[in-house]
Design a protein around this motif. Structure first.
Motif, PDB file in Angstrom:
ATOM      1  N   ASP A  55      -3.406  11.788  -0.905  1.00 36.12           N
ATOM      2  CA  ASP A  55      -4.154  11.027   0.099  1.00 36.12           C
ATOM      3  C   ASP A  55      -4.248  11.801   1.410  1.00 36.12           C
ATOM      4  O   ASP A  55      -5.282  11.792   2.081  1.00 36.12           O
ATOM      5  CB  ASP A  55      -3.474   9.679   0.367  1.00 36.12           C
ATOM      6  N   ILE A  65       3.513   0.318   5.104  1.00 43.15           N
ATOM      7  CA  ILE A  65       3.031   1.304   4.128  1.00 43.15           C
ATOM      8  C   ILE A  65       4.216   1.973   3.442  1.00 43.15           C
ATOM      9  O   ILE A  65       5.173   2.397   4.111  1.00 43.15           O
ATOM     10  CB  ILE A  65       2.147   2.359   4.811  1.00 43.15           C
ATOM     11  N   VAL A  74      -7.038  13.559   6.017  1.00 39.79           N
ATOM     12  CA  VAL A  74      -7.263  12.538   4.995  1.00 39.79           C
ATOM     13  C   VAL A  74      -8.265  13.105   3.994  1.00 39.79           C
ATOM     14  O   VAL A  74      -9.354  13.544   4.373  1.00 39.79           O
ATOM     15  CB  VAL A  74      -7.802  11.232   5.617  1.00 39.79           C
ATOM     16  N   ALA A 110      -4.660   5.444   5.524  1.00 44.51           N
ATOM     17  CA  ALA A 110      -4.183   6.814   5.707  1.00 44.51           C
ATOM     18  C   ALA A 110      -4.464   7.302   7.124  1.00 44.51           C
ATOM     19  O   ALA A 110      -3.617   7.951   7.751  1.00 44.51           O
ATOM     20  CB  ALA A 110      -4.837   7.736   4.686  1.00 44.51           C
ATOM     21  N   THR A 119       0.853  -1.191   0.000  1.00 46.50           N
ATOM     22  CA  THR A 119       0.000   0.000   0.000  1.00 46.50           C
ATOM     23  C   THR A 119       0.883   1.233   0.000  1.00 46.50           C
ATOM     24  O   THR A 119       1.847   1.320   0.755  1.00 46.50           O
ATOM     25  CB  THR A 119      -0.906   0.026   1.251  1.00 46.50           C
ATOM     26  N   THR A 120       0.538   2.188  -0.838  1.00 49.77           N
ATOM     27  CA  THR A 120       1.265   3.458  -0.886  1.00 49.77           C
ATOM     28  C   THR A 120       0.337   4.589  -0.469  1.00 49.77           C
ATOM     29  O   THR A 120      -0.797   4.663  -0.928  1.00 49.77           O
ATOM     30  CB  THR A 120       1.812   3.729  -2.308  1.00 49.77           C
ATOM     31  N   ILE A 121       0.828   5.446   0.421  1.00 48.52           N
ATOM     32  CA  ILE A 121       0.100   6.638   0.841  1.00 48.52           C
ATOM     33  C   ILE A 121       0.869   7.857   0.339  1.00 48.52           C
ATOM     34  O   ILE A 121       2.053   8.024   0.644  1.00 48.52           O
ATOM     35  CB  ILE A 121      -0.046   6.710   2.379  1.00 48.52           C
ATOM     36  N   ASN A 180      -7.146   4.524   0.021  1.00 49.05           N
ATOM     37  CA  ASN A 180      -7.303   3.665   1.183  1.00 49.05           C
ATOM     38  C   ASN A 180      -7.364   4.555   2.422  1.00 49.05           C
ATOM     39  O   ASN A 180      -6.382   4.696   3.154  1.00 49.05           O
ATOM     40  CB  ASN A 180      -6.122   2.683   1.278  1.00 49.05           C
ATOM     41  N   ALA A 236      -8.156   9.914  -1.164  1.00 45.53           N
ATOM     42  CA  ALA A 236      -7.448   8.777  -0.586  1.00 45.53           C
ATOM     43  C   ALA A 236      -8.031   7.463  -1.087  1.00 45.53           C
ATOM     44  O   ALA A 236      -9.227   7.202  -0.917  1.00 45.53           O
ATOM     45  CB  ALA A 236      -7.510   8.833   0.934  1.00 45.53           C
TER      46      ALA A 236
END
Length: 562
Positions: free
Chosen positions: A100, A73, A367, A377, A42-44, A373, A371
């Motif tokens: 995000d 993350i 957030v 986040a 997962t990338t934020i 996810n 976003a």
């Protein structure tokens, strides 16, 4: 007919259950408080305001690497220079092309409420209930009085604030003076405005740097945007009127309560006029640097860190590291030669330190609706409130930059220490920490738990605040707490504040440098403020204060000092 209705209701219930199961199976986020946070890559994407002294948030930063290892993350950060933060935020919100997370922007609660109502900022209420762990610890258990301060008028929470019960930050409109120059001219640290004038005059006339050249700058300052309480008037005005620019809500700057509980603006008071006349006196006699009204932080640093002889005698700032290189006398530097000046007693005996003991900076973790996810986040921000994350965000790598305290170590207030800061904070560019970017949860106990031995920064600031400012701070019941404006109020105030404060800043400079005469033009100044909407501004804040004043009681505020 009845059986048909029952079958329909049963079908709806079954479908709801199936959807819930599928969502649970599809969720990539682990339960509250569990690490790692995600079960698959997962990338934020974070747009974050830069803190000075950090080399690279994305490459080789020890805190970023630790955060990614703990949470699972991948953190991608778009860095925004501090000086460009507000402009960048405005453009980003207007474009609708959001990351995000927006981090470190110090947003006004009114803007947060507005963007939340318009759907650009996600409400966090349900996320806190389902996934909050350290967030619940902070707001439900340890500091419940803060919950109302971060809740928008519609009942939603659209942000996580930075929580930093920083005693010296509560009273950060400070002045610093160069002790070797005081020694050279045979004078003590001033305690009154008249003594301050005499010291500056001696700095100008008596060659305290000893080079035989009249190159000394007795008093300099800088513009607001790139500093920390380093404008020419912030410290001085505390000797004439209650002058607050430390409030965490920027739209409340300059406001105070009079003896009748009425909201007033400092820049419209007789004391402010007297302060301007005092500053004009300093300027007219060549004691204030003409560049003080236009230079930025890089320029004041250049002046304060001149190679060879010292050129600067006195300058305001939250701490000396805002203008002086963090190099100590024993290492050939000068920073520990700068000493704190107490809030000066004014000509009429007035002195009152600006004081904002609220311990939060709002809008530091938001957030957004973009976003992909939002659960992840939010949980990333939630984890950043943990002690392990907080101490690494601020100081860096365990065993290299800091360590847990050994038995016998004492904290800043004399209590047993919690941790030991191995390296002096703020000493040069580093890539070990984020140096307070985004959010942390630093209680007064945490801050005072730093080992005092061998540390320059925190003991100095604790002493300066406790001895030179706290005795002159108003009681908490005389303060305006951080207020939350409605969307409508925020919109109405935005234009008024811009017009009023632009005019106040313009006339401040004109009065001080002598382009306008305070006595001759004061009535016209006040009339112009009225025409720009100052009465309505005060009316709105009075209404909001009357509604919200009871949200924070003095007994709940975490005070320090002895």
């Amino acid at each position: 007919m009845r059986n048909k209705v029952l079958r329909t209701l049963l079908l709806i219930a079954m479908l709801t259950f199936v959807v819930a199961v599928v969502q649970a199976q599809d969720s990539t986020v682990t339960p509250a408080g569990e690490l790692p946070i995600v079960t698959e890559p997962t990338t934020i994407h974070i747009m974050m305001v830069q803190t000075t002294g950090v080399e690279d948030y994305n490459n080789g930063n020890k805190y970023t690497e630790w955060l990614e290892e703990q949470t699972g993350i991948n953190v991608e950060i778009e860095v925004v220079p501090n000086a460009d933060a507000q402009a960048k935020l405005n453009v980003t919100l207007a474009s609708g092309q959001l990351p995000d997370v927006l981090a470190g922007f110090n947003m006004d609660p009114g803007l947060i409420a507005q963007q939340g109502a318009e759907g650009q900022f996600l409400p966090l209420n349900d996320l806190i209930e389902e996934y909050g762990y350290w967030t619940k610890e902070a707001f439900y258990e340890m500091r419940p009085h803060l919950l109302s301060l971060i809740t928008s008028p519609d009942g939603n929470i659209y942000q996580l604030p930075d929580i930093n019960e920083c005693f010296h930050c509560f009273m950060s409109q400070k002045m610093w003076i160069y002790q070797p120059w005081l020694d050279a001219v045979g004078m003590d640290v001033p305690t009154t405005t008249e003594e301050f004038y005499e010291v500056l005059k001696a700095f100008k006339e008596q060659d305290p740097n000893g080079n035989g050249i009249a190159d000394e700058v007795p008093f300099s300052a800088q513009i607001w945007d790139t500093g920390w309480h380093q404008t020419v008037e912030e410290f001085i005005m505390q000797s004439f009127v209650y002058y607050d620019r430390v409030s965490p809500n920027r739209n409340q700057h300059f406001l105070y309560l009079d003896d009748d509980g009425q909201v007033q603006a400092a820049y419209a008071q007789p004391g402010y006029a007297e302060g301007l006349k005092y500053l004009n006196r300093l300027y007219a006699e060549g004691l204030i640097d003409p560049n003080a009204f236009t230079q930025d932080n890089s320029q004041i640093r250049t002046l304060a860190n001149n190679a060879g002889v010292e050129l600067l005698g006195a300058t305001p700032g939250g701490w000396p590291g805002m203008f002086a290189q963090v190099e100590f006398v024993e290492n050939g530097g000068r920073i520990d030669n700068w000493v704190s000046v107490p809030v000066l007693e004014g000509p009429d005996g007035f002195r009152q330190a600006a004081y904002a003991p609220w311990g939060i900076t709002q809008g530091r973790w938001v957030v957004t609706s973009s976003a992909e996810n939002p659960e992840a986040a939010f949980r990333l921000g939630d984890f950043m409130y943990s002690l392990d994350s907080t101490i690494r965000n601020v100081f860096g790598e365990e065993g290299v930059d800091w360590q847990w305290a050994e038995e016998g170590m004492l904290g800043i207030d004399g209590s047993p220490a919690l941790y030991d800061n191995i390296n002096q904070w703020g000493e040069g560019i580093q890539n070990q920490s984020w140096q307070q970017a985004a959010i942390q949860f630093r209680t007064s106990e945490f801050r005072l738990g730093q080992n005092a031995e061998g540390d320059y920064v925190e003991p100095l600031l604790y002493e300066a605040s406790n001895e030179n400012h706290l005795p002159y701070a108003p009681s908490i019941d005389r303060l305006i707490p951080p207020l939350v404006l409605s969307e409508e109020q925020g919109r109405e105030l935005a234009d008024i504040r811009l017009a009023v404060e632009t005019y106040v800043e313009e006339m401040k400079v004109n009065f001080i440098v002598g382009n306008a005469d305070v006595d001759a033009e004061w009535d016209n100044y006040l009339a112009t403020l009225d025409s720009l909407g100052l009465p309505r501004l005060l009316e709105i804040f009075q209404e909001v204060y009357d509604e919200q004043a009871g949200m924070v009681s003095g007994g709940e505020i975490q005070q320090q000092g002895g």
